[in-house]
Design an enzyme around this catalytic site. Structure first.
Site, PDB file in Angstrom:
ATOM      1  N   GLU A 255      -7.729   4.932  -7.184  1.00 59.25           N
ATOM      2  CA  GLU A 255      -8.057   5.929  -6.174  1.00 59.25           C
ATOM      3  C   GLU A 255      -8.979   6.954  -6.796  1.00 59.25           C
ATOM      4  O   GLU A 255      -8.709   7.443  -7.898  1.00 59.25           O
ATOM      5  CB  GLU A 255      -6.815   6.652  -5.625  1.00 59.25           C
ATOM      6  CG  GLU A 255      -5.952   5.864  -4.679  1.00 59.25           C
ATOM      7  CD  GLU A 255      -4.824   6.709  -4.087  1.00 59.25           C
ATOM      8  OE1 GLU A 255      -5.035   7.937  -3.892  1.00 59.25           O
ATOM      9  OE2 GLU A 255      -3.750   6.149  -3.835  1.00 59.25           O
TER      10      GLU A 255
ATOM     11  N   GLU B  72       1.729   6.353  -7.122  1.00 56.51           N
ATOM     12  CA  GLU B  72       1.812   7.696  -7.706  1.00 56.51           C
ATOM     13  C   GLU B  72       3.256   8.099  -7.994  1.00 56.51           C
ATOM     14  O   GLU B  72       3.734   9.169  -7.621  1.00 56.51           O
ATOM     15  CB  GLU B  72       1.131   8.720  -6.790  1.00 56.51           C
ATOM     16  CG  GLU B  72      -0.359   8.478  -6.665  1.00 56.51           C
ATOM     17  CD  GLU B  72      -1.110   9.532  -5.871  1.00 56.51           C
ATOM     18  OE1 GLU B  72      -2.318   9.699  -6.102  1.00 56.51           O
ATOM     19  OE2 GLU B  72      -0.491  10.192  -5.011  1.00 56.51           O
TER      20      GLU B  72
END
Length: 480
Positions: free
Chosen positions: A377, A177
């Site tokens: 995810e 991320e």
């Protein structure tokens, strides 16, 4: 329609070393940034302590003891049908201080065992090099990614693990991320946890200049690692990892449309435009000027970006939000950045559930980049209860899973080259945002609680069997 997924599609789960391994100081491992985060809750943010306080609880120190129970857990993932496990390597398990002269052999050997176990069960590892953690010494001595010296230290770490595991790991992600470094997070824990601008608790980097300079250092480090992998081991596949938070304009007012375009560029496209295309996007120049950002770009940096582009796009997707110029009701959840959408339901932690947004996001990503895509995810945190007979009934999680798998199937039918889906997380683990165990994501229940107690016994939830059916049918059954 029934979801249609390609033959050989990867179904699996996603984890992070700092949230499940435990054994934080075992076998030569050094402390990481996350080891200095205390427990917290939805209502009470985690603390960062400069020293480990024996009177405070640090949930990452024990995690769920995957370090000693990985064989049991990987066997459970295989029973569920998973053929991919997204996991991360703890940098401080390999280089305890980050700038050590030699790597820690005991740490390297641990991941050899984990990868061998995965392959014995027919599971392909998808490995993140840096997942919201770094050796704490690098923060103390160098001020984290604010320092250009981190580029070379990460490059050496990346080369070490690529050299060691290239025969066991084909799919790699450099930073987890990475685009969260573009955010102006709301509290001390959140600003410190983002690897893009980690710093001591006494001086977290929160300015645009600090964040985007730190991001530049990460782009260069990532580019060098990817270039080395491509040159040294051509069969390896290297990816990015973005936190994709889709936003909608609150109204059809052109001012809202423009604001949302800017939001999408800053949040979702800035980092991946660099990592996919190999150069900064045209809109970056005005953004830098408007926010007083003057990047220190060293000799060869732009070559490193150009020569270190990714092979596939990987992202997390949990929610969407709303932005507007006329004032919007803010979402109540932790780690959510935007307005509430009246058409959507929310999880117990205030994250808005939007499977149609996943389909939309997949189409936008594919149309923009035209490289294979992975959803690495996706999931929901919820409060689970163990029934008297030991079962765990979680219909809310099953509903979330089914709706998002359906959305992915629609995206595949739309023409998206989607190749993998790894649910976060296949087993309960420590929440990154709050440090809780009660915020449970897993298909496997772990008997551990927020006060650190529990037997660590593993139990299959109802969702375990729901995901098992979806995987066995390659996404054509179990969606009703």
């Amino acid at each position: 329609m029934a979801a249609v997924f390609p033959k050989g599609f990867f179904w699996g789960g996603a984890t992070a070393a700092n949230q499940l391994e435990g054994a934080w100081d075992a076998d030569g491992r050094g402390p990481s940034v996350d080891d200095h985060f205390t427990g917290g809750s939805y209502e009470r943010p985690r603390e960062i302590t400069l020293e480990i306080d024996p009177d405070k609880l640090y949930p990452n120190h024990d995690g769920i003891d995957f370090y000693h129970r990985y064989e049991e857990d990987i066997a459970l993932f295989a029973e569920m049908g998973c053929n991919m496990l997204r996991m991360s390597i703890s940098w401080s398990r390999i280089f305890p201080n980050g700038d050590d002269a030699e790597p820690n052999e005991a740490g390297l050997a641990f991941y050899d065992r984990v990868f061998d176990c995965c392959h014995a069960h027919g599971i392909e590892p998808l490995v993140t090099m840096s997942h919201y953690e770094m050796p704490y010494h690098l923060v103390e001595k160098y001020d984290g990614w604010a320092s250009r010296e981190l580029i070379g230290l990460f490059e050496r770490y990346a080369k070490t693990i690529l050299d060691r595991y290239h025969g066991k790991v084909t799919y790699w992600l450099t930073f987890n991320e990475i685009n969260c470094g573009t955010m102006d997070m709301g509290n001390l824990f959140e600003t410190s946890m983002i690897q893009g601008y980690e710093g001591p608790a006494s001086g977290v980097h929160t300015t645009f200049q600090d964040r985007y300079q730190a991001l530049h250092h990460q782009f260069v480090a990532s580019g060098r690692a990817i270039r080395y992998a491509h040159e040294s081991y051509p069969t390896l596949r290297m990816g990015n990892m973005d936190c994709f938070i889709l936003s909608y304009a609150a109204t059809c007012d052109p001012a809202d449309i423009l604001l949302n375009q800017q939001q999408m560029r800053q949040m979702n496209w800035y980092c991946s435009d660099v990592q996919v295309r190999g150069y900064y996007p045209s809109y970056a120049r005005r953004f830098w000027r408007d926010h007083g950002i003057e990047l220190d770009i060293g000799p060869g940096d732009l070559d490193d970006l150009e020569e270190g582009t990714i092979d596939f796009y990987a992202f997390s997707y949990y929610m969407s939000n709303v932005v507007g110029t006329h004032g919007v009701e803010q979402s109540a959840g932790n780690m959510t950045f935007g307005g509430k959408n009246p058409y959507l339901q929310s999880t117990d932690w205030g994250w808005q559930i939007d499977p149609d947004g996943l389909r939309f996001s997949l189409n936008e990503i594919w149309d923009r980049y035209q490289i294979p895509v992975m959803v690495v995810e996706n999931g929901m945190g919820a409060r689970d209860e163990v029934a008297e007979d030991g079962s765990v009934h979680d219909p809310y999680r099953i509903a979330y899973l089914r709706s998002h798998v359906k959305a992915m199937g629609e995206a595949v039918d739309d023409g998206v080259d989607l190749v993998a889906y790894t649910w976060w997380g296949p087993i309960d683990l420590v929440s990154a945002g709050t440090g809780e165990m009660r915020k449970r994501y897993g298909f496997v229940y772990v008997d551990k609680h927020d006060d650190g107690t529990g037997t660590l016994e593993r139990r299959r939830k109802d969702s375990f069997f729901a995901y098992q059916r979806i995987i066995r049918s390659n996404g054509t059954e179990g969606l009703e």
